[in-house]
Design an enzyme around this catalytic site. Structure first.
Site, PDB file in Angstrom:
ATOM      1  N   CYS A  43     -31.408   4.125  10.417  1.00 36.65           N
ATOM      2  CA  CYS A  43     -30.807   5.003  10.303  1.00 36.65           C
ATOM      3  C   CYS A  43     -30.991   6.650   9.983  1.00 36.65           C
ATOM      4  O   CYS A  43     -32.290   6.739   8.862  1.00 36.65           O
ATOM      5  CB  CYS A  43     -29.775   4.423   9.132  1.00 36.65           C
ATOM      6  SG  CYS A  43     -28.614   5.534   8.800  1.00 36.65           S
ATOM      7  N   CYS A 126     -23.169   5.208  12.080  1.00 40.17           N
ATOM      8  CA  CYS A 126     -23.248   4.095  10.986  1.00 40.17           C
ATOM      9  C   CYS A 126     -22.842   2.609  11.058  1.00 40.17           C
ATOM     10  O   CYS A 126     -22.504   2.026  11.948  1.00 40.17           O
ATOM     11  CB  CYS A 126     -22.637   4.293   9.586  1.00 40.17           C
ATOM     12  SG  CYS A 126     -22.836   3.076   8.732  1.00 40.17           S
ATOM     13  N   TYR A 279      -5.935 -12.027 -10.208  1.00 38.07           N
ATOM     14  CA  TYR A 279      -6.653 -10.194  -9.347  1.00 38.07           C
ATOM     15  C   TYR A 279      -6.548 -10.456  -7.305  1.00 38.07           C
ATOM     16  O   TYR A 279      -6.824 -10.801  -6.616  1.00 38.07           O
ATOM     17  CB  TYR A 279      -8.170 -10.318  -9.317  1.00 38.07           C
ATOM     18  CG  TYR A 279      -8.295 -10.720 -10.775  1.00 38.07           C
ATOM     19  CD1 TYR A 279      -8.906  -9.228 -11.649  1.00 38.07           C
ATOM     20  CD2 TYR A 279      -8.748 -11.947 -10.866  1.00 38.07           C
ATOM     21  CE1 TYR A 279      -8.819  -9.880 -12.494  1.00 38.07           C
ATOM     22  CE2 TYR A 279      -9.226 -11.872 -12.646  1.00 38.07           C
ATOM     23  CZ  TYR A 279      -8.872 -10.663 -12.869  1.00 38.07           C
ATOM     24  OH  TYR A 279      -9.524 -10.742 -14.738  1.00 38.07           O
ATOM     25  N   GLU A 300      -1.339  -9.676  -9.643  1.00 37.48           N
ATOM     26  CA  GLU A 300      -2.760  -8.611  -9.550  1.00 37.48           C
ATOM     27  C   GLU A 300      -1.816  -6.941  -9.495  1.00 37.48           C
ATOM     28  O   GLU A 300      -0.353  -7.615 -10.648  1.00 37.48           O
ATOM     29  CB  GLU A 300      -2.188  -8.443  -7.758  1.00 37.48           C
ATOM     30  CG  GLU A 300      -2.515  -6.917  -7.284  1.00 37.48           C
ATOM     31  CD  GLU A 300      -4.221  -6.440  -7.514  1.00 37.48           C
ATOM     32  OE1 GLU A 300      -4.556  -7.104  -7.359  1.00 37.48           O
ATOM     33  OE2 GLU A 300      -3.811  -5.485  -7.767  1.00 37.48           O
ATOM     34  N   ASP A 348     -10.795 -13.253  -8.686  1.00 38.02           N
ATOM     35  CA  ASP A 348     -11.450 -12.950  -7.827  1.00 38.02           C
ATOM     36  C   ASP A 348     -11.452 -11.373  -8.119  1.00 38.02           C
ATOM     37  O   ASP A 348     -10.819 -10.679  -7.396  1.00 38.02           O
ATOM     38  CB  ASP A 348     -10.458 -13.041  -6.398  1.00 38.02           C
ATOM     39  CG  ASP A 348     -12.016 -12.025  -5.293  1.00 38.02           C
ATOM     40  OD1 ASP A 348     -12.706 -11.745  -5.996  1.00 38.02           O
ATOM     41  OD2 ASP A 348     -11.174 -12.160  -4.385  1.00 38.02           O
ATOM     42  N   CYS A 375     -17.613 -10.356  -6.820  1.00 31.82           N
ATOM     43  CA  CYS A 375     -18.700  -9.146  -5.606  1.00 31.82           C
ATOM     44  C   CYS A 375     -19.827  -8.440  -6.481  1.00 31.82           C
ATOM     45  O   CYS A 375     -20.066  -7.971  -6.333  1.00 31.82           O
ATOM     46  CB  CYS A 375     -17.967  -8.305  -5.211  1.00 31.82           C
ATOM     47  SG  CYS A 375     -16.957  -7.640  -5.995  1.00 31.82           S
TER      48      CYS A 375
HETATM   49  N1  SAH Z   1      -8.489 -11.683  -3.740  1.00 32.24           N
HETATM   50  C1  SAH Z   1      -8.128 -10.524  -3.267  1.00 32.24           C
HETATM   51  C2  SAH Z   1      -8.522  -9.019  -3.548  1.00 32.24           C
HETATM   52  C3  SAH Z   1      -9.843  -8.999  -4.873  1.00 32.24           C
HETATM   53  S1  SAH Z   1     -10.431  -7.657  -5.882  1.00 32.24           S
HETATM   54  C4  SAH Z   1      -9.357 -10.261  -1.873  1.00 32.24           C
HETATM   55  O1  SAH Z   1      -9.090 -11.194  -2.077  1.00 32.24           O
HETATM   56  O2  SAH Z   1      -8.028  -9.462  -0.892  1.00 32.24           O
HETATM   57  C5  SAH Z   1      -9.502  -7.822  -7.067  1.00 32.24           C
HETATM   58  C6  SAH Z   1      -8.270  -6.980  -7.686  1.00 32.24           C
HETATM   59  O3  SAH Z   1      -8.242  -7.596  -8.787  1.00 32.24           O
HETATM   60  C7  SAH Z   1      -7.821  -5.805  -6.910  1.00 32.24           C
HETATM   61  O4  SAH Z   1      -6.810  -5.785  -5.947  1.00 32.24           O
HETATM   62  C8  SAH Z   1      -7.262  -5.214  -7.730  1.00 32.24           C
HETATM   63  O5  SAH Z   1      -6.370  -4.307  -8.160  1.00 32.24           O
HETATM   64  C9  SAH Z   1      -7.151  -5.951  -8.735  1.00 32.24           C
HETATM   65  N2  SAH Z   1      -7.416  -5.783 -10.153  1.00 32.24           N
HETATM   66  C10 SAH Z   1      -7.668  -4.818 -11.731  1.00 32.24           C
HETATM   67  N3  SAH Z   1      -8.458  -5.474 -12.385  1.00 32.24           N
HETATM   68  C11 SAH Z   1      -6.772  -6.884 -12.217  1.00 32.24           C
HETATM   69  C12 SAH Z   1      -6.161  -6.598 -13.564  1.00 32.24           C
HETATM   70  N4  SAH Z   1      -6.775  -6.359 -14.975  1.00 32.24           N
HETATM   71  N5  SAH Z   1      -4.608  -7.173 -13.410  1.00 32.24           N
HETATM   72  C13 SAH Z   1      -5.148  -7.767 -12.157  1.00 32.24           C
HETATM   73  N6  SAH Z   1      -5.206  -7.833 -11.097  1.00 32.24           N
HETATM   74  C14 SAH Z   1      -6.579  -6.402 -10.859  1.00 32.24           C
END
Ligand code: SAH
Length: 418
Positions: A43, A126, A279, A300, A348, A375
């Site tokens: 790259c 990219c 989440y 969420e 998550d 992650c």
């Molecule tokens: N499980 C989903 C999203 C994971 S990303 C997937 O696999 O697509 C993490 C998520 O947590 C995001 O959507 C973000 O908006 C949410 N988030 C962040 N802080 C949070 C909190 N304090 N309570 C609830 N959700 C939250």
């Protein structure tokens, strides 16, 4: 004291891995030098961008390195299984973002921010990004020039075109283009849309988003649909999902299916369980496992994502799932206080990991199984330490999944039970 020693050991091992990889790289370099080749990165902007730490490392070596790193951080909590890699790792990103700038001698350019700065590095190709999205961004730039639109200047607040965001539905091929502007009016809007759609008939929706703030966030609050339905749909794990501009959606669709499959395997659902998906974003995990559970509760924080999640349940005609907009920690604490029974909890969280409030509530509810998707292995390790230190929960297995090839990021899914 113990922590200090642990850190020292970690650093030593990390250095060892790095040296080994360097030596391997040098061997390759020597061989190509002997063949009279010049060493060049895959790259041209990798040095400035910094997004792909492993751009010039063979994919197998990348996986090996991530495996070692995951083990380094996590194996004291449980068995780390072999990382799930990709067969075709290039161009996996379904969400692509470019920032616009005016540069002397070049005119309007589109690209990425240079590492740790707000200088824009022009980028045309990219290795990570969906190629169609890249083509659309180049077209937006050329059209903007012919429509005499000015790029937005962050310092002065003058100009119009600030960013463009493209989202591609991996399996549906639907494409969303978000034009992020410094002010709400896009001159010759109709013609601009017509020209862009003529060049790329595969675009299914276009939005204008207004961001006039001094911020590193790409999207602002206000948005207006100027073409199509305002969102895209995609298919994942046999379900259909509505995705809005501001909702979180995993950027690597192929690996997301592998990740969710592993998460569902860890949950061992039989059709009767009460499940929490914390989440939950637009409800992807909740809806993917709903058919194997009694009922699923998703929580969420992001309003748009919750709205999408509710629609997604309807689209898929799933009735045993309920979504709540709340902070996951507060919500789970309320459930614990109310004495609710839960069999399996998926969580998550974002990179910052979960919170003590959430984990304490989890320990109070004591589900049979906890499936933690992360992650960021460092915050995962922190939370595992907290959970296993305060209870009889043990980590049964951890599987790293390579969601972000060519970068240093590691995703992992982990099963805990009593
Ligand atoms: N499980 C989903 C999203 C994971 S990303 C997937 O696999 O697509 C993490 C998520 O947590 C995001 O959507 C973000 O908006 C949410 N988030 C962040 N802080 C949070 C909190 N304090 N309570 C609830 N959700 C939250």
């Amino acid at each position: 004291m113990e922590k200090k020693i642990e850190k020292k050991i970690e650093k030593k091992i990390e250095k060892k891995i790095e040296k080994k990889i360097e030596r391997k790289g040098e061997r390759g370099h020597r061989a190509s030098k002997e063949r009279g080749e010049k060493r060049q990165s895959l790259c041209p902007v990798s040095g400035k961008c910094g997004g792909c730490q492993y751009v010039d490392m063979p994919y197998k070596a990348q996986l090996k390195r991530k495996q070692k790193q995951a083990e380094l951080l996590l194996k004291e909590y449980g068995r780390v299984m072999p990382i799930i890699g990709m067969e075709e790792p290039a161009h996996y990103r379904n969400k692509v973002h470019a920032v616009f700038d005016f540069q002397r001698g070049k005119g309007m350019v589109s690209g990425i921010y240079e590492q740790k700065s707000h200088r824009v590095v022009p980028v045309d190709n990219c290795l990570l990004e969906n190629q169609k999205a890249g083509e659309i961004i180049r077209s937006v730039r050329e059209l903007a020039k012919s429509f005499k639109l000015k790029s937005y200047d962050e310092d002065s607040g003058y100009g119009l075109l600030r960013h463009v965001l493209v989202r591609v539905g991996h399996s549906t091929g639907e494409i969303m283009v978000v034009l992020v502007l410094g002010s709400p009016i896009l001159p010759s809007k109709k013609n601009f849309v017509n020209e862009l759609c003529k060049l790329h008939p595969e675009i299914t929706t276009i939005l204008v988003n207004v961001n006039d703030k001094k911020t590193s966030m790409v999207l602002g609050e206000k948005e207006q649909v100027i073409y199509g339905k305002g969102y895209i749909e995609d298919e994942l794990c046999g379900r259909r999902f509505k995705i809005s501009a501001k909702s979180f959606y995993q950027v690597n669709s192929v690996q997301t299916e592998a990740l969710y499959e592993k998460a569902a395997e860890y949950a061992q659902l039989t059709g009767k369980e009460t499940v929490v998906d914390a989440y939950c974003g637009i409800g992807t995990i909740a809806l993917a496992v709903a058919g194997q559970a009694g009922k699923v509760i998703g929580v969420e924080l992001n309003k748009d994502a919750v709205r999408d999640a509710v629609t997604n349940a309807k689209i898929n005609q799933i009735k045993n799932v309920h979504f709540y907009q709340n902070d996951a920690g507060r919500f789970l604490t309320q459930m614990a206080d109310a004495g609710e029974k839960v069999d399996v909890v998926f969580l998550d969280p974002p990179r910052s990991g979960s919170t003590e409030e959430f984990l304490d509530a989890l320990l109070c509810i004591r589900p049979k199984r906890v499936v933690y998707i992360s992650c960021e292995p460092e915050t995962l390790a922190r939370d595992l330490k907290y959970l296993t230190g305060k209870s009889s929960y043990r980590v049964r297995e951890i599987t790293p999944v390579d969601m972000f090839p060519f970068t240093g990021n590691i995703e992992a899914v982990c099963l805990l039970s009593n």
